[in-house]
Design a protein around this motif. Structure first.
Motif, mmCIF file in Angstrom:
data_model
loop_
_atom_site.group_PDB
_atom_site.id
_atom_site.type_symbol
_atom_site.label_atom_id
_atom_site.label_comp_id
_atom_site.label_asym_id
_atom_site.label_seq_id
_atom_site.Cartn_x
_atom_site.Cartn_y
_atom_site.Cartn_z
ATOM 1 N N GLU A 96 1.429 -1.225 0.197
ATOM 2 C CA GLU A 96 0.320 0.185 0.089
ATOM 3 C C GLU A 96 0.789 1.744 -0.267
ATOM 4 O O GLU A 96 2.000 1.145 0.230
ATOM 5 C CB GLU A 96 -1.288 -0.014 1.370
ATOM 6 N N PRO A 97 0.289 1.948 0.171
ATOM 7 C CA PRO A 97 1.163 3.216 -0.688
ATOM 8 C C PRO A 97 2.027 4.095 0.831
ATOM 9 O O PRO A 97 1.182 3.432 1.728
ATOM 10 C CB PRO A 97 -0.029 4.596 -0.710
ATOM 11 N N TYR A 98 3.531 4.773 0.480
ATOM 12 C CA TYR A 98 3.652 4.662 2.183
ATOM 13 C C TYR A 98 4.172 6.500 1.825
ATOM 14 O O TYR A 98 5.166 7.039 0.836
ATOM 15 C CB TYR A 98 4.861 4.152 2.534
ATOM 16 N N SER A 99 3.181 7.485 2.536
ATOM 17 C CA SER A 99 3.615 9.021 2.373
ATOM 18 C C SER A 99 4.781 9.130 2.612
ATOM 19 O O SER A 99 5.766 8.853 4.063
ATOM 20 C CB SER A 99 2.696 9.809 2.434
ATOM 21 N N MET A 100 5.559 9.895 2.167
ATOM 22 C CA MET A 100 6.851 10.916 2.415
ATOM 23 C C MET A 100 6.433 12.429 3.473
ATOM 24 O O MET A 100 7.623 12.449 3.450
ATOM 25 C CB MET A 100 7.862 10.962 1.104
ATOM 26 N N ASP A 101 5.238 12.420 3.282
ATOM 27 C CA ASP A 101 5.148 13.306 4.658
ATOM 28 C C ASP A 101 5.457 12.746 6.169
ATOM 29 O O ASP A 101 4.887 11.746 5.783
ATOM 30 C CB ASP A 101 3.935 13.331 4.353
ATOM 31 N N GLY A 102 5.840 13.736 7.055
ATOM 32 C CA GLY A 102 5.927 13.073 7.910
ATOM 33 C C GLY A 102 7.414 12.981 8.524
ATOM 34 O O GLY A 102 8.640 13.886 7.719
ATOM 35 N N PRO A 112 9.102 1.423 3.671
ATOM 36 C CA PRO A 112 9.845 0.191 3.188
ATOM 37 C C PRO A 112 11.181 0.613 2.903
ATOM 38 O O PRO A 112 12.011 2.027 2.333
ATOM 39 C CB PRO A 112 9.153 -0.308 1.826
ATOM 40 N N ARG A 113 12.626 -0.725 2.547
ATOM 41 C CA ARG A 113 13.636 -0.830 2.288
ATOM 42 C C ARG A 113 14.351 -1.567 1.495
ATOM 43 O O ARG A 113 13.728 -2.742 1.438
ATOM 44 C CB ARG A 113 14.721 -0.022 4.092
ATOM 45 N N THR A 118 11.671 -4.721 2.268
ATOM 46 C CA THR A 118 10.601 -4.231 3.716
ATOM 47 C C THR A 118 9.562 -4.097 3.312
ATOM 48 O O THR A 118 9.180 -2.877 2.932
ATOM 49 C CB THR A 118 11.765 -3.741 5.194
ATOM 50 N N ASP A 119 8.713 -4.111 4.561
ATOM 51 C CA ASP A 119 7.054 -3.109 4.670
ATOM 52 C C ASP A 119 6.831 -3.529 5.793
ATOM 53 O O ASP A 119 6.485 -3.986 7.029
ATOM 54 C CB ASP A 119 5.740 -4.488 3.741
ATOM 55 N N PRO A 120 7.295 -2.198 6.482
ATOM 56 C CA PRO A 120 6.799 -2.958 8.212
ATOM 57 C C PRO A 120 5.603 -2.682 8.408
ATOM 58 O O PRO A 120 5.326 -2.712 9.375
ATOM 59 C CB PRO A 120 7.619 -1.387 8.444
ATOM 60 N N ARG A 121 4.287 -1.600 8.111
ATOM 61 C CA ARG A 121 2.871 -1.975 8.329
ATOM 62 C C ARG A 121 2.365 -3.317 8.492
ATOM 63 O O ARG A 121 1.495 -3.255 9.184
ATOM 64 C CB ARG A 121 2.192 -0.931 6.976
ATOM 65 N N GLY A 128 7.407 -7.246 14.483
ATOM 66 C CA GLY A 128 7.998 -5.651 14.789
ATOM 67 C C GLY A 128 7.212 -4.617 13.473
ATOM 68 O O GLY A 128 6.344 -4.847 12.633
ATOM 69 N N LEU A 129 8.463 -3.648 13.321
ATOM 70 C CA LEU A 129 8.029 -3.116 12.387
ATOM 71 C C LEU A 129 9.381 -3.082 11.635
ATOM 72 O O LEU A 129 10.686 -2.548 12.071
ATOM 73 C CB LEU A 129 8.249 -1.206 12.566
ATOM 74 N N PRO A 130 9.798 -3.762 10.019
ATOM 75 C CA PRO A 130 10.959 -4.374 10.001
ATOM 76 C C PRO A 130 11.159 -3.227 9.066
ATOM 77 O O PRO A 130 10.156 -3.178 8.410
ATOM 78 C CB PRO A 130 11.021 -5.463 9.171
ATOM 79 N N TYR A 131 12.583 -3.042 9.376
ATOM 80 C CA TYR A 131 13.382 -2.152 8.564
ATOM 81 C C TYR A 131 14.549 -1.354 7.695
ATOM 82 O O TYR A 131 14.120 -2.323 7.095
ATOM 83 C CB TYR A 131 12.640 -0.797 9.590
ATOM 84 N N GLU A 132 15.105 -1.480 8.414
ATOM 85 C CA GLU A 132 16.629 -1.003 7.636
ATOM 86 C C GLU A 132 16.994 -2.753 7.967
ATOM 87 O O GLU A 132 16.642 -3.615 8.234
ATOM 88 C CB GLU A 132 17.952 -0.567 8.777
ATOM 89 N N ILE A 133 17.490 -2.803 5.963
ATOM 90 C CA ILE A 133 17.392 -4.493 6.038
ATOM 91 C C ILE A 133 19.312 -4.268 4.732
ATOM 92 O O ILE A 133 18.939 -3.683 4.512
ATOM 93 C CB ILE A 133 16.335 -5.018 5.177
#
Length: 394
Positions: free
Chosen positions: A329-335, A342-343, A354-357, A379-384
């Protein structure tokens, strides 16, 4: 366990008359940092599952080394850098490589300091820059956890970077009026930490990467290119092409197998830089970039994930996109810049995203460029970061 399957393969080799006591093995492990928690999960990509989890001091940004033997976990908010042994050692013998496999492990010891941010490796020398001290701490990969680092100071705390070239060190020069601004150049220091020559101007310095024998450092005016020599690092300036629009590179990746650099150029463009031809190929994206990675197996390709949830395959030679997959699904760069998004990493014939959501890693067949499954990661898989490869087991 992996050691059992390797043992069985070796026994099978023993049963063959005249056979060599070696078996070709391919193994890849993914090391995945949680965005919010102080954990790193280790994923066996053959098994498709998490086989180990390490507890750190805090959430980490991960960096792999060129040897593939170590993953460094830089924890800026916790003032510490720790390291994980990947358990994969590949010894290059020219016509073939040997592979040694063991369990991954958290390396005893650490390097501490006030707000570590930048990590640069050059031929096994690790340079860690601590922003709030304005110092670089340099240590060999093999000596991490046991050896005391070499500490090299700049003139003031700032958001800087350093790189080690044998006894020589490159280190940033802070902004003279306001060190909270980006650095203005690079100094070359000798083995006694004395400057050699004048500061190499690089206003708005941010972003660095290596490709082959070149280190590139991004500036508002272009790139500084660094090569090694018997006299130490040699620095030259590659200005941006006149036909580029207003903007700058602030994140760089280096090509593997083909010498080029891939950089951002604003939020929704990337630029492919050929240092030999001194060319800049500006490429528009359909929406803002979330992350990008180069392919170390298929060197003409790079992958760009955009905020609409799509993964794009870019041919860096032609500057054309050659495929698109909708993975999330979309991951906005706002914020906030460090929000969980994702990474990308490449593991042999797979691309991992990765798809943290969704607490998931998406697997993509790199040859066919099509989905190839998913792996659940808590959890929230992030950096890979990926370590591994192929080799003979003796």
């Amino acid at each position: 366990m992996r050691s059992i399957s390797l043992h069985a393969a070796l026994l099978a080799g023993l049963a063959l008359p005249g056979s060599v006591l070696a078996d070709e093995v391919t193994l890849y492990r993914a090391f995945v940092a949680d965005q919010a928690e102080n954990t790193v999960s280790v994923v066996d990509l053959e098994a498709g599952e998490v086989i180990e989890a390490f507890t750190l001091e805090g959430p980490a940004r991960l960096y792999g080394t060129s040897s593939g033997q170590t993953v460094f976990a830089v924890q800026g908010d916790n003032d510490i850098v720790q390291a994980i042994s990947t358990g994969v050692v590949i010894d290059d013998h020219g016509d073939h490589g040997d592979i040694e496999i063991s369990d991954p492990s958290l390396i005893d010891g650490s390097v501490e300091g006030d707000y570590p941010v930048h990590f640069v490796e050059h031929h096994g020398q690790i340079a860690l820059f601590f922003d709030n001290e304005g110092v670089a701490k340099i240590i060999d990969e093999s000596g991490f956890g046991t050896d005391e680092p070499r500490v090299v100071s700049s003139s003031a705390p700032h958001h800087g970077v350093a790189a080690a070239y044998g006894d020589h060190v490159l280190i940033t020069e802070p902004h003279p009026e306001d060190p909270s601004n980006l650095p203005v150049g690079i100094n070359v220091l000798d083995g006694d930490d004395n400057p050699i020559g004048e500061t190499h101007a690089c206003p708005g310095l941010h972003g660095e990467a290596s490709s082959g024998n070149l280190l590139a450092i991004a500036c508002e005016t272009g790139l500084l290119l660094v090569t090694d020599s018997a006299e130490g690092p040699q620095v030259s300036h590659l200005p941006y092409a006149d036909d580029l629009p207003e903007g700058k590179v602030s994140t760089l990746l280096g090509g593997v197998g083909i010498q080029y650099f891939l950089g951002n150029f604003g939020a929704d463009r990337v630029v492919v830089i050929d240092p030999a031809e001194e060319s800049f190929n500006l490429i528009d994206l359909p929406t803002r970039r979330v992350h990008f990675a180069v392919d170390n197996v298929r060197p003409q390709y790079a992958y760009i994930f955009t905020e609409d949830g799509d993964l794009h395959r870019l041919n860096t030679l032609s500057g054309q996109f050659e495929g698109k997959l909708t993975l999330t699904e979309p991951y906005s760069m706002d914020g906030h810049w460090a929000d969980p998004r994702p990474r990308i990493a490449v593991a042999g014939d797979e691309i991992l995203v990765t798809d943290p959501r969704e607490s998931t890693i998406h697997r993509v067949d790199a040859q066919a460029f099509e989905p190839a499954g998913e792996i659940a990661v808590p959890g929230l898989p992030y950096e890979i970061v990926v370590a591994g490869g192929s080799g003979a087991v003796h």
